[in-house]
Scaffold this active site. Structure first.
Site, PDB file in Angstrom:
ATOM      1  N   ASN A  37      43.662 -66.455  52.778  1.00  0.00           N
ATOM      2  CA  ASN A  37      44.616 -67.148  51.917  1.00  0.00           C
ATOM      3  C   ASN A  37      44.196 -67.139  50.445  1.00  0.00           C
ATOM      4  O   ASN A  37      43.093 -67.573  50.105  1.00  0.00           O
ATOM      5  CB  ASN A  37      44.759 -68.606  52.403  1.00  0.00           C
ATOM      6  CG  ASN A  37      46.075 -69.227  51.984  1.00  0.00           C
ATOM      7  OD1 ASN A  37      47.000 -68.525  51.569  1.00  0.00           O
ATOM      8  ND2 ASN A  37      46.165 -70.547  52.101  1.00  0.00           N
ATOM      9  N   HIS A 122      52.150 -80.589  61.268  1.00  0.00           N
ATOM     10  CA  HIS A 122      51.726 -81.357  60.095  1.00  0.00           C
ATOM     11  C   HIS A 122      52.835 -82.302  59.652  1.00  0.00           C
ATOM     12  O   HIS A 122      53.881 -81.841  59.193  1.00  0.00           O
ATOM     13  CB  HIS A 122      51.444 -80.432  58.911  1.00  0.00           C
ATOM     14  CG  HIS A 122      50.167 -79.673  59.018  1.00  0.00           C
ATOM     15  ND1 HIS A 122      49.652 -78.936  57.980  1.00  0.00           N
ATOM     16  CD2 HIS A 122      49.288 -79.535  60.042  1.00  0.00           C
ATOM     17  CE1 HIS A 122      48.519 -78.373  58.364  1.00  0.00           C
ATOM     18  NE2 HIS A 122      48.273 -78.712  59.611  1.00  0.00           N
ATOM     19  N   TYR A 160      45.580 -84.510  48.884  1.00  0.00           N
ATOM     20  CA  TYR A 160      45.600 -83.359  49.776  1.00  0.00           C
ATOM     21  C   TYR A 160      46.830 -83.341  50.686  1.00  0.00           C
ATOM     22  O   TYR A 160      47.090 -84.307  51.405  1.00  0.00           O
ATOM     23  CB  TYR A 160      44.325 -83.326  50.639  1.00  0.00           C
ATOM     24  CG  TYR A 160      44.449 -82.336  51.762  1.00  0.00           C
ATOM     25  CD1 TYR A 160      44.538 -80.973  51.478  1.00  0.00           C
ATOM     26  CD2 TYR A 160      44.564 -82.744  53.077  1.00  0.00           C
ATOM     27  CE1 TYR A 160      44.716 -80.053  52.488  1.00  0.00           C
ATOM     28  CE2 TYR A 160      44.738 -81.832  54.092  1.00  0.00           C
ATOM     29  CZ  TYR A 160      44.812 -80.495  53.788  1.00  0.00           C
ATOM     30  OH  TYR A 160      45.012 -79.578  54.788  1.00  0.00           O
ATOM     31  N   ASP A 215      43.150 -85.163  58.503  1.00  0.00           N
ATOM     32  CA  ASP A 215      42.270 -84.184  57.846  1.00  0.00           C
ATOM     33  C   ASP A 215      41.771 -84.758  56.514  1.00  0.00           C
ATOM     34  O   ASP A 215      42.574 -85.043  55.626  1.00  0.00           O
ATOM     35  CB  ASP A 215      43.080 -82.892  57.613  1.00  0.00           C
ATOM     36  CG  ASP A 215      42.223 -81.714  57.179  1.00  0.00           C
ATOM     37  OD1 ASP A 215      41.035 -81.926  56.871  1.00  0.00           O
ATOM     38  OD2 ASP A 215      42.752 -80.586  57.133  1.00  0.00           O
ATOM     39  N   HIS A 217      39.699 -83.083  54.623  1.00  0.00           N
ATOM     40  CA  HIS A 217      39.568 -81.871  53.796  1.00  0.00           C
ATOM     41  C   HIS A 217      38.296 -81.880  52.954  1.00  0.00           C
ATOM     42  O   HIS A 217      38.322 -81.607  51.737  1.00  0.00           O
ATOM     43  CB  HIS A 217      40.818 -81.675  52.924  1.00  0.00           C
ATOM     44  CG  HIS A 217      41.268 -80.241  52.891  1.00  0.00           C
ATOM     45  ND1 HIS A 217      41.117 -79.430  51.794  1.00  0.00           N
ATOM     46  CD2 HIS A 217      41.846 -79.476  53.830  1.00  0.00           C
ATOM     47  CE1 HIS A 217      41.590 -78.231  52.065  1.00  0.00           C
ATOM     48  NE2 HIS A 217      42.040 -78.223  53.295  1.00  0.00           N
ATOM     49  N   HIS A 317      42.029 -73.084  63.791  1.00  0.00           N
ATOM     50  CA  HIS A 317      42.818 -73.180  62.558  1.00  0.00           C
ATOM     51  C   HIS A 317      44.126 -72.406  62.718  1.00  0.00           C
ATOM     52  O   HIS A 317      44.130 -71.313  63.280  1.00  0.00           O
ATOM     53  CB  HIS A 317      41.979 -72.554  61.437  1.00  0.00           C
ATOM     54  CG  HIS A 317      42.504 -72.764  60.063  1.00  0.00           C
ATOM     55  ND1 HIS A 317      42.559 -71.747  59.144  1.00  0.00           N
ATOM     56  CD2 HIS A 317      42.981 -73.858  59.441  1.00  0.00           C
ATOM     57  CE1 HIS A 317      43.030 -72.216  58.007  1.00  0.00           C
ATOM     58  NE2 HIS A 317      43.301 -73.493  58.153  1.00  0.00           N
ATOM     59  N   GLU A 344      46.495 -75.756  66.120  1.00  0.00           N
ATOM     60  CA  GLU A 344      47.326 -76.024  64.929  1.00  0.00           C
ATOM     61  C   GLU A 344      48.382 -74.929  64.854  1.00  0.00           C
ATOM     62  O   GLU A 344      48.057 -73.750  64.979  1.00  0.00           O
ATOM     63  CB  GLU A 344      46.418 -75.996  63.696  1.00  0.00           C
ATOM     64  CG  GLU A 344      47.119 -76.319  62.395  1.00  0.00           C
ATOM     65  CD  GLU A 344      46.140 -76.275  61.206  1.00  0.00           C
ATOM     66  OE1 GLU A 344      45.159 -75.505  61.262  1.00  0.00           O
ATOM     67  OE2 GLU A 344      46.367 -77.009  60.240  1.00  0.00           O
TER      68      GLU A 344
HETATM   69  C1  CS2 Z   1      44.039 -77.180  56.263  1.00  0.00           C
HETATM   70  C2  CS2 Z   1      44.346 -75.841  55.715  1.00  0.00           C
HETATM   71  O1  CS2 Z   1      45.333 -76.567  58.125  1.00  0.00           O
HETATM   72  C3  CS2 Z   1      44.395 -77.238  57.735  1.00  0.00           C
HETATM   73  O2  CS2 Z   1      43.770 -77.984  58.436  1.00  0.00           O
HETATM   74  O3  CS2 Z   1      42.809 -77.701  56.036  1.00  0.00           O
HETATM   75  O4  CS2 Z   1      45.710 -75.821  55.584  1.00  0.00           O
HETATM   76  C4  CS2 Z   1      43.706 -75.407  54.408  1.00  0.00           C
HETATM   77  O5  CS2 Z   1      44.034 -76.284  53.370  1.00  0.00           O
HETATM   78  C5  CS2 Z   1      44.200 -74.020  54.077  1.00  0.00           C
HETATM   79  O6  CS2 Z   1      43.944 -73.179  55.158  1.00  0.00           O
HETATM   80  C6  CS2 Z   1      43.558 -73.463  52.843  1.00  0.00           C
HETATM   81  O7  CS2 Z   1      43.879 -72.117  52.700  1.00  0.00           O
HETATM   82 MG    MG Z   2      41.962 -78.602  57.693  1.00  0.00          MG
END
Ligand code: CS2
Ligand code: MG
Length: 408
Positions: A37, A122, A160, A215, A217, A317, A344
């Site tokens: 990304n 999300h 975030y 999250d 982060h 992820h 996810e």
């Molecule tokens: C995030 C991500 O999905 C998640 O849990 O932490 O979306 C992250 O912000 C991105 O992958 C960054 O490129």
């Molecule tokens: Mg994350």
């Protein structure tokens, strides 16, 4: 059997997907995803300039030896750029293997351990009521698990993964556009005072059945992360993600010593060596490494097995930057992994994305039903791909109120 060519495509609807296609002398081809990304051209260049010229004439069935060759042979190995490039090759070779065997990948891994795999969405809100509406929409769609993030009252920017405009409705996606990053302001004390009660309110409204994820982060110090994990214990989270930056892996002990909140880490990990200590010492509950940045299916299977020995479940992820190709690889791993936890799932799901990557993996009622087609079970339409070009983007940066740089 020989590899006769390989090509990299960069672009896509709303995302710069990095797609690798490996073709063979027997007409069978394989697909891989190297999307890193906001740094997409880098694994693409690694593939085009260094790896693809080496692949020509190799036997595509030797996925293990090819993985070892590129990893051990790199000398300057690991890191997200190299591992995304190796990962794309590995996915494509497994895709070819499945097509040759006429079997879906999950059967090559050992067969299905479950009929369908739970995914999480999300939910986001500019403020708590806005977030509650967002969660309601996902619950109504049948999701059993939702990650929840909302704006913190008094924080200078939304924070975030939340909308920048208060009261904004609908799904929010971080604005990564442009090469100059946007700046967010972070205040840990404000967050720590507000978020535990907000999570408790969400639990009270939605009841015990909903799986709630959150999250952080990577933004708290180890002491703050320990205090936060303890404060949210009564909420009974499914997981608390990235409470603190995981470079300092010993810091995770402090969290464990103070709380039983399940911890999920690993979305920025690139190898088994990043996971090893956390898994072996049972300092985490879910491993978040992705098949793309983790170097492909070959190393991920090893990580899954290591995790299984230590009561650690998977939670790969699945941010929208992953193309349907790497998501398909994860759907197959999820169907097989005896220690699967959750996935996810945020594939764009637009008609444009579906046209570029046709597949029959089906998400229904918050459960992913893996395709039974041979290989990965996802295709790539090169005519569609020709419509898109690379558009540079950047992750936002984070600063404290006095201007000090912090972790995004
Ligand atoms: C995030 C991500 O999905 C998640 O849990 O932490 O979306 C992250 O912000 C991105 O992958 C960054 O490129
Ligand atoms: Mg994350």
């Amino acid at each position: 059997m020989k590899i006769t060519g390989a090509k990299v495509f960069v672009g896509g609807p709303g995302k710069n997907y990095v797609t690798l296609k490996i073709v063979t002398d027997q007409g069978v081809y394989g697909l891989g995803d190297a999307t890193l990304n906001n740094r997409e051209t880098l694994p693409a260049a690694y593939l085009t300039d260094y790896l693809i010229p080496n692949l020509i004439d190799m036997d595509p069935r030797k996925s293990e030896d090819i993985w070892q060759l590129f990893y051990r042979g790199a000398y300057f190995r690991r890191g997200p750029i190299a591992m995304a490039a190796f990962g794309a090759i590995d996915m494509a070779l497994w895709d070819i293997k499945g097509k040759l065997a006429n079997m879906p990948l999950y059967d090559l891994f050992g067969g299905k351990s479950r009929d369908s795999a739970m995914v999480y969405a999300h939910a986001t809100g500019a403020d708590l009521p806005d977030l509650m509406d967002s969660i309601t929409r996902y619950v109504e769609q049948g999701y059993k698990a939702v990650r929840v993030q909302c704006g913190i009252p008094g924080m200078a920017t939304a924070g975030y993964a939340v909308p920048e405009e208060v009261g904004g409705k609908g799904d929010y996606m971080t604005d990564f556009s442009g090469i100059i990053p946007k700046t967010e302001i972070w205040e840990a004390d404000r967050y720590m005072r507000y978020m535990p009660q907000a999570l408790a309110d969400i639990r009270a409204k939605f009841g015990q059945e909903l799986k709630i994820l959150h999250d952080v982060h990577h933004r708290l110090s180890p002491r703050e992360a320990a205090a936060f994990s303890k404060a949210v214990e009564p909420v009974d989270l499914y997981w608390l993600e990235d409470p603190t930056p995981a470079e300092d892996q010993d810091a995770l002990r402090l969290i464990r010593q103070h709380s039983t909140t399940p911890i999920a880490i690993g979305e920025v990990f690139n190898s088994v060596w990043d996971c090893n200590k956390l898994i072996k010492n049972e300092l985490i509950d879910f491993i978040r490494i992705a098949v793309t940045y983790g170097g492909g299916i070959t190393p991920l299977k090893r990580i899954v097995d290591l995790a299984g020995m230590h009561h650690v479940r998977t939670g790969f992820h699945g941010a929208p930057s992953h193309s349907p190709i790497s998501m398909a690889a994860q759907h197959h791993l999820n169907a097989w992994a005896p220690n699967f936890g959750i996935q996810e799932y945020l594939v764009l799901g637009t008609p444009e994305c579906d046209a570029l990557f046709p597949s029959d993996h089906v998400m229904q009622n918050g459960m992913m039903h893996v395709s039974d087609a041979p290989g990965l079970g996802v295709d790539f339409d090169e005519n569609e791909a020709a419509k898109y070009e690379f558009k540079p983007g950047s992750h936002p940066i984070v600063r404290l109120q006095d201007g000090t740089m912090w972790d995004y």
